[in-house]
Motif scaffolding. Sequence first.
Motif, PDB file in Angstrom:
ATOM      1  N   TYR A  31      26.656 -32.495  -9.559  1.00  0.00           N
ATOM      2  CA  TYR A  31      25.250 -32.872  -9.441  1.00  0.00           C
ATOM      3  C   TYR A  31      24.367 -31.652  -9.548  1.00  0.00           C
ATOM      4  CZ  TYR A  31      24.934 -31.198  -4.557  1.00  0.00           C
ATOM      5  OH  TYR A  31      24.907 -30.424  -3.436  1.00  0.00           O
ATOM      6  N   ARG A  50      23.909 -24.041 -14.899  1.00  0.00           N
ATOM      7  CA  ARG A  50      24.931 -24.206 -13.854  1.00  0.00           C
ATOM      8  C   ARG A  50      25.654 -25.538 -14.007  1.00  0.00           C
ATOM      9  NH1 ARG A  50      23.044 -23.666  -7.792  1.00  0.00           N
ATOM     10  NH2 ARG A  50      22.125 -25.698  -8.270  1.00  0.00           N
ATOM     11  N   ARG A 135      35.129 -26.434   3.963  1.00  0.00           N
ATOM     12  CA  ARG A 135      35.029 -27.004   2.611  1.00  0.00           C
ATOM     13  C   ARG A 135      36.174 -26.515   1.708  1.00  0.00           C
ATOM     14  NH1 ARG A 135      29.422 -24.962   0.823  1.00  0.00           N
ATOM     15  NH2 ARG A 135      30.331 -23.083   1.732  1.00  0.00           N
ATOM     16  N   LYS A 142      29.417 -27.255  -8.341  1.00  0.00           N
ATOM     17  CA  LYS A 142      28.519 -28.111  -7.551  1.00  0.00           C
ATOM     18  C   LYS A 142      29.002 -29.565  -7.609  1.00  0.00           C
ATOM     19  CE  LYS A 142      23.534 -28.584  -6.671  1.00  0.00           C
ATOM     20  NZ  LYS A 142      23.435 -28.210  -5.257  1.00  0.00           N
ATOM     21  N   GLU A 174      27.528 -19.566   3.694  1.00  0.00           N
ATOM     22  CA  GLU A 174      26.187 -20.048   3.330  1.00  0.00           C
ATOM     23  C   GLU A 174      25.788 -21.148   4.295  1.00  0.00           C
ATOM     24  OE1 GLU A 174      26.364 -21.758  -0.663  1.00  0.00           O
ATOM     25  OE2 GLU A 174      28.399 -22.450  -0.291  1.00  0.00           O
ATOM     26  N   SER A 176      24.696 -25.270   5.052  1.00  0.00           N
ATOM     27  CA  SER A 176      25.374 -26.504   4.634  1.00  0.00           C
ATOM     28  C   SER A 176      24.903 -26.935   3.246  1.00  0.00           C
ATOM     29  CB  SER A 176      25.154 -27.621   5.655  1.00  0.00           C
ATOM     30  OG  SER A 176      23.801 -28.023   5.662  1.00  0.00           O
ATOM     31  N   SER A 177      23.662 -26.608   2.885  1.00  0.00           N
ATOM     32  CA  SER A 177      23.185 -26.902   1.530  1.00  0.00           C
ATOM     33  C   SER A 177      22.170 -25.848   1.094  1.00  0.00           C
ATOM     34  CB  SER A 177      22.582 -28.302   1.465  1.00  0.00           C
ATOM     35  OG  SER A 177      21.540 -28.434   2.414  1.00  0.00           O
ATOM     36  N   SER A 178      22.505 -24.598   1.355  1.00  0.00           N
ATOM     37  CA  SER A 178      21.569 -23.512   1.031  1.00  0.00           C
ATOM     38  C   SER A 178      22.303 -22.177   1.060  1.00  0.00           C
ATOM     39  CB  SER A 178      20.451 -23.480   2.077  1.00  0.00           C
ATOM     40  OG  SER A 178      20.999 -23.252   3.362  1.00  0.00           O
ATOM     41  N   ASN A 179      21.695 -21.161   0.475  1.00  0.00           N
ATOM     42  CA  ASN A 179      22.197 -19.786   0.590  1.00  0.00           C
ATOM     43  C   ASN A 179      21.525 -19.114   1.777  1.00  0.00           C
ATOM     44  OD1 ASN A 179      22.331 -20.035  -2.850  1.00  0.00           O
ATOM     45  ND2 ASN A 179      24.136 -19.360  -1.716  1.00  0.00           N
ATOM     46  N   LEU A 199      28.078 -21.444  -3.377  1.00  0.00           N
ATOM     47  CA  LEU A 199      27.396 -21.938  -4.571  1.00  0.00           C
ATOM     48  C   LEU A 199      26.456 -20.839  -5.077  1.00  0.00           C
ATOM     49  CD1 LEU A 199      27.021 -24.509  -6.363  1.00  0.00           C
ATOM     50  CD2 LEU A 199      24.868 -24.813  -5.137  1.00  0.00           C
ATOM     51  N   GLY A 201      23.414 -20.064  -6.073  1.00  0.00           N
ATOM     52  CA  GLY A 201      22.106 -20.722  -6.014  1.00  0.00           C
ATOM     53  C   GLY A 201      21.166 -20.268  -7.118  1.00  0.00           C
ATOM     54  N   ILE A 202      20.478 -21.222  -7.689  1.00  0.00           N
ATOM     55  CA  ILE A 202      19.486 -20.899  -8.712  1.00  0.00           C
ATOM     56  C   ILE A 202      18.267 -20.249  -8.047  1.00  0.00           C
ATOM     57  CG2 ILE A 202      18.048 -21.863 -10.561  1.00  0.00           C
ATOM     58  CD1 ILE A 202      21.155 -21.987 -10.998  1.00  0.00           C
ATOM     59  N   THR A 203      17.932 -20.719  -6.851  1.00  0.00           N
ATOM     60  CA  THR A 203      16.830 -20.116  -6.103  1.00  0.00           C
ATOM     61  C   THR A 203      17.216 -18.705  -5.665  1.00  0.00           C
ATOM     62  OG1 THR A 203      16.586 -22.352  -5.240  1.00  0.00           O
ATOM     63  CG2 THR A 203      15.084 -20.684  -4.364  1.00  0.00           C
ATOM     64  N   ALA A 238      16.978 -22.776  -1.130  1.00  0.00           N
ATOM     65  CA  ALA A 238      17.536 -23.930  -1.833  1.00  0.00           C
ATOM     66  C   ALA A 238      16.422 -24.468  -2.726  1.00  0.00           C
ATOM     67  CB  ALA A 238      17.996 -25.001  -0.853  1.00  0.00           C
ATOM     68  N   ALA A 239      16.821 -25.174  -3.784  1.00  0.00           N
ATOM     69  CA  ALA A 239      15.862 -25.584  -4.819  1.00  0.00           C
ATOM     70  C   ALA A 239      14.621 -26.260  -4.245  1.00  0.00           C
ATOM     71  CB  ALA A 239      16.551 -26.493  -5.828  1.00  0.00           C
TER      72      ALA A 239
HETATM   73  N1  PLP Z   1      24.602 -23.593  -1.297  1.00  0.00           N
HETATM   74  C1  PLP Z   1      24.904 -24.889  -1.207  1.00  0.00           C
HETATM   75  C2  PLP Z   1      26.165 -25.289  -0.542  1.00  0.00           C
HETATM   76  C3  PLP Z   1      24.032 -25.876  -1.713  1.00  0.00           C
HETATM   77  O1  PLP Z   1      24.342 -27.172  -1.605  1.00  0.00           O
HETATM   78  C4  PLP Z   1      22.832 -25.459  -2.331  1.00  0.00           C
HETATM   79  C5  PLP Z   1      21.947 -26.463  -2.912  1.00  0.00           C
HETATM   80  O2  PLP Z   1      20.825 -26.674  -2.573  1.00  0.00           O
HETATM   81  C6  PLP Z   1      22.538 -24.086  -2.380  1.00  0.00           C
HETATM   82  C7  PLP Z   1      23.465 -23.178  -1.880  1.00  0.00           C
HETATM   83  C8  PLP Z   1      21.273 -23.565  -2.998  1.00  0.00           C
HETATM   84  O3  PLP Z   1      21.321 -23.666  -4.402  1.00  0.00           O
HETATM   85  P1  PLP Z   1      20.019 -23.871  -5.265  1.00  0.00           P
HETATM   86  O4  PLP Z   1      19.114 -22.730  -4.941  1.00  0.00           O
HETATM   87  O5  PLP Z   1      20.497 -23.811  -6.665  1.00  0.00           O
HETATM   88  O6  PLP Z   1      19.437 -25.190  -4.881  1.00  0.00           O
END
Ligand code: PLP
Length: 279
Positions: A31, A50, A135, A142, A174, A176-179, A199, A201-203, A238-239
Amino acid sequence: RIVYVNGAYVPEEEATVSIFDRGFLFADAVYEVCAILDGKICEFEGHVERLIRSLGELDMGMPVSKEELLEIHRELIKRNNVEQGAIYLQITRGTADRDFVYKKDMKQTLVMFTQAKGLTEEKAGIRVVSAPDIRWGRRDIKTVQLLASSMCKTMAKAAGKDDAWLVQDGFVTEGSSSNAYIVTKDGKIVTRNLSTSILHGITRKAILRLAAELDMEIEERPFTIAEAQDAAEAFFTAATAFVYPVIEIDGVELNGGKPGPVAKRLNEVYIEESRKSYI
Ligand code: PLP
């Protein structure tokens, strides 16, 4: 809400995917999430790049061209009239009778939807707790295999906090859903180096570039919870969160429990830059 499923724009109640879809049975899917700002898409190129990499690592290609994908993003944003929020896309390997062995070149499933939410409000900062990173070993891909992250964040919420920072072998991987980042007392930005443990991260990439342009010092290396608790400030990216302050780690407040100046500055600069480059 109007959503997209395999070529059709339909009301969400009418969108369906087979119970034999491998995304459902095996989490055999990847995703991406892009931020929507002023009705436009942030960092589209980076997210697609990505996405193509994630698909490639799982032996899959793109079900539609990059141009078509952009067109679907734009159409969904338009149909749902979203000014700020998130646009989610998921590609699964497709549908087949349940079998651990997958076939090459299956007809993939592509679904997309938008989520309206404010992204540019003042950020109060979040409180995080640490949790063991349970994990799988390819977090650089992703995938929708998000149960461990979901459990960790739910645990954090149940404990009255906002999110979990995940720890492996004594070091933060990192959020749970961010850097995750800290700013040391001598002003260095520290965030974990890229590997299969996190991950990419693009951000993160954008923020490290912007920080370098602002002559901020950056160290890409692992850090511990103890080092984070002793830091001047902390934040995550995170994005759809941009740069978000972290004001407490395992009960220890940072910067007097207030968002720090580096996080605030980088968030402002990131929004400014996004407004120059979104499409
Ligand atoms: N790490 C994890 C585990 C993520 O799920 C995400 C997504 O938001 C990120 C880092 C940040 O990545 P991005 O900046 O590409 O959203």
